[in-house]
Design an enzyme around this catalytic site. Structure first.
Site, PDB file in Angstrom:
ATOM      1  N   GLU A 181      22.995 -21.805 -29.995  1.00  0.00           N
ATOM      2  CA  GLU A 181      21.824 -22.390 -29.323  1.00  0.00           C
ATOM      3  C   GLU A 181      22.192 -23.619 -28.504  1.00  0.00           C
ATOM      4  O   GLU A 181      21.408 -24.053 -27.657  1.00  0.00           O
ATOM      5  CB  GLU A 181      20.717 -22.704 -30.340  1.00  0.00           C
ATOM      6  CG  GLU A 181      20.885 -23.995 -31.140  1.00  0.00           C
ATOM      7  CD  GLU A 181      21.882 -23.886 -32.294  1.00  0.00           C
ATOM      8  OE1 GLU A 181      22.688 -22.935 -32.324  1.00  0.00           O
ATOM      9  OE2 GLU A 181      21.855 -24.779 -33.167  1.00  0.00           O
ATOM     10  N   CYS A 236      24.726 -22.342 -38.922  1.00  0.00           N
ATOM     11  CA  CYS A 236      25.206 -23.554 -39.578  1.00  0.00           C
ATOM     12  C   CYS A 236      24.483 -23.779 -40.917  1.00  0.00           C
ATOM     13  O   CYS A 236      24.711 -23.048 -41.856  1.00  0.00           O
ATOM     14  CB  CYS A 236      25.079 -24.754 -38.635  1.00  0.00           C
ATOM     15  SG  CYS A 236      25.992 -26.209 -39.189  1.00  0.00           S
ATOM     16  N   HIS A 250      27.333 -23.063 -33.121  1.00  0.00           N
ATOM     17  CA  HIS A 250      25.941 -23.195 -32.682  1.00  0.00           C
ATOM     18  C   HIS A 250      25.691 -22.526 -31.334  1.00  0.00           C
ATOM     19  O   HIS A 250      25.776 -23.192 -30.298  1.00  0.00           O
ATOM     20  CB  HIS A 250      25.583 -24.676 -32.565  1.00  0.00           C
ATOM     21  CG  HIS A 250      25.423 -25.361 -33.876  1.00  0.00           C
ATOM     22  ND1 HIS A 250      24.204 -25.514 -34.504  1.00  0.00           N
ATOM     23  CD2 HIS A 250      26.333 -25.923 -34.696  1.00  0.00           C
ATOM     24  CE1 HIS A 250      24.381 -26.146 -35.652  1.00  0.00           C
ATOM     25  NE2 HIS A 250      25.657 -26.411 -35.791  1.00  0.00           N
TER      26      HIS A 250
END
Lengths: 58, 220
Positions: free
Chosen positions: B196, B84, B194
């Site tokens: 994560e 990002c 994302h």
């Protein structure tokens, strides 16, 4: 904006473009293009134009 | 296998990124003002709003002290993953081709998206099944991938487009539905989604973990 202006009765708006104005006080305006290339603009996606006003005219 | 996750002022996904890395290896925090990569094998540049993103997303962070080291590290073949805002930083730094523009709807978008794996032969994706779709969230305002036509053609031809939004899933108007690209050398990877935030079924998907796992595998 192109939709909001006519909705407020401002007819005749055929295009809207939003840009960015950066005002700098510098001792050496000759370096401004380099500042644009390296930081102030991303030449891949942005155009820039340098306008110089001398003696604090701005 | 040691991951280093950079924290800039304004980073907000650095902790999640570190926790994701810890699932597959060791993870340490790196500080933007340091000139030290602490001997890590992988640098992760996380999501957020580095330095407020006031000029352009990633434009100031790109000149952070630690970026001198990151750029040198990448030049020598070190693995860098930009997520990002990290993707934006990598583009601004010239580590990745192209740029990220404001979403076509000019609005912040936050939702789960379905992704197709276009290139499963990178160190970041080797552990993934190329047939399988990935469900990973996006959350950004400046995520519309752009590259001029010639560059775009080169990216496709060279297998540098790694992730693509599945048909109808493009959340931001990215050219050719591009969600993630890799550099020519194959060691710097940037993506808008994302991974994560998708490492545990508790939050709906663990599909992001595969990217971290691939990287860990690439270094063993």
């Amino acid at each position: 904006m192109a939709r909001a202006l006519p909705a407020l009765g401002f007819d005749g708006v055929s295009d809207v473009r939003v840009g960015r104005l950066i005002e700098l006080e510098v001792s050496d305006p000759a370096r401004l293009p380099e500042m644009c290339e390296r930081l102030l603009a991303n030449p891949l996606i942005e155009d820039y134009e340098v306008l110089v006003e001398r003696d604090g005219g701005g | 296998m040691k991951f280093g996750v950079i924290s800039f002022p304004g980073s907000c996904d650095d902790v999640d990124a570190r926790k994701a890395c810890e699932r597959v290896g060791e993870a340490v925090a790196l500080w933007h003002a340091d000139h030290d990569l602490a001997g890590v094998d992988v640098v992760v540049i996380p999501g957020g709003f580095s330095y407020g993103d006031y000029l352009r997303a990633g434009a100031i962070a790109r000149f952070a002290p630690i970026m001198t080291e990151v750029i040198e590290f990448a030049r020598q073949g070190g693995y860098v993953m930009g997520i990002c805002n990290g993707f934006q930083v990598c583009c601004e730094a010239g580590l990745l081709p192209g740029a990220l523009l404001t979403n076509v709807a000019r609005r912040f978008v936050c939702r789960q998206v379905t992704l197709e794996l276009v290139n499963a032969e990178t160190p970041f994706t080797r552990g993934l099944d190329p047939e399988e779709l990935l469900s990973i969230p996006v959350k950004h305002t400046t995520g519309r991938y752009y590259a001029p036509p010639e560059l775009l053609a080169r990216l496709h031809a060279g297998g540098q487009v790694v992730l693509r939004y599945a048909p109808g899933e493009n959340p931001n108007g990215s050219l050719d539905d591009i969600a993630g690209v890799i550099n020519e050398q194959g060691n710097v990877f940037g993506l808008m989604p994302h991974p994560e935030h998708a490492v545990d079924m508790l939050t709906g998907s663990a599909d992001g973990l595969g990217l971290f796992r691939s990287l860990a595998g690439a270094l063993v």
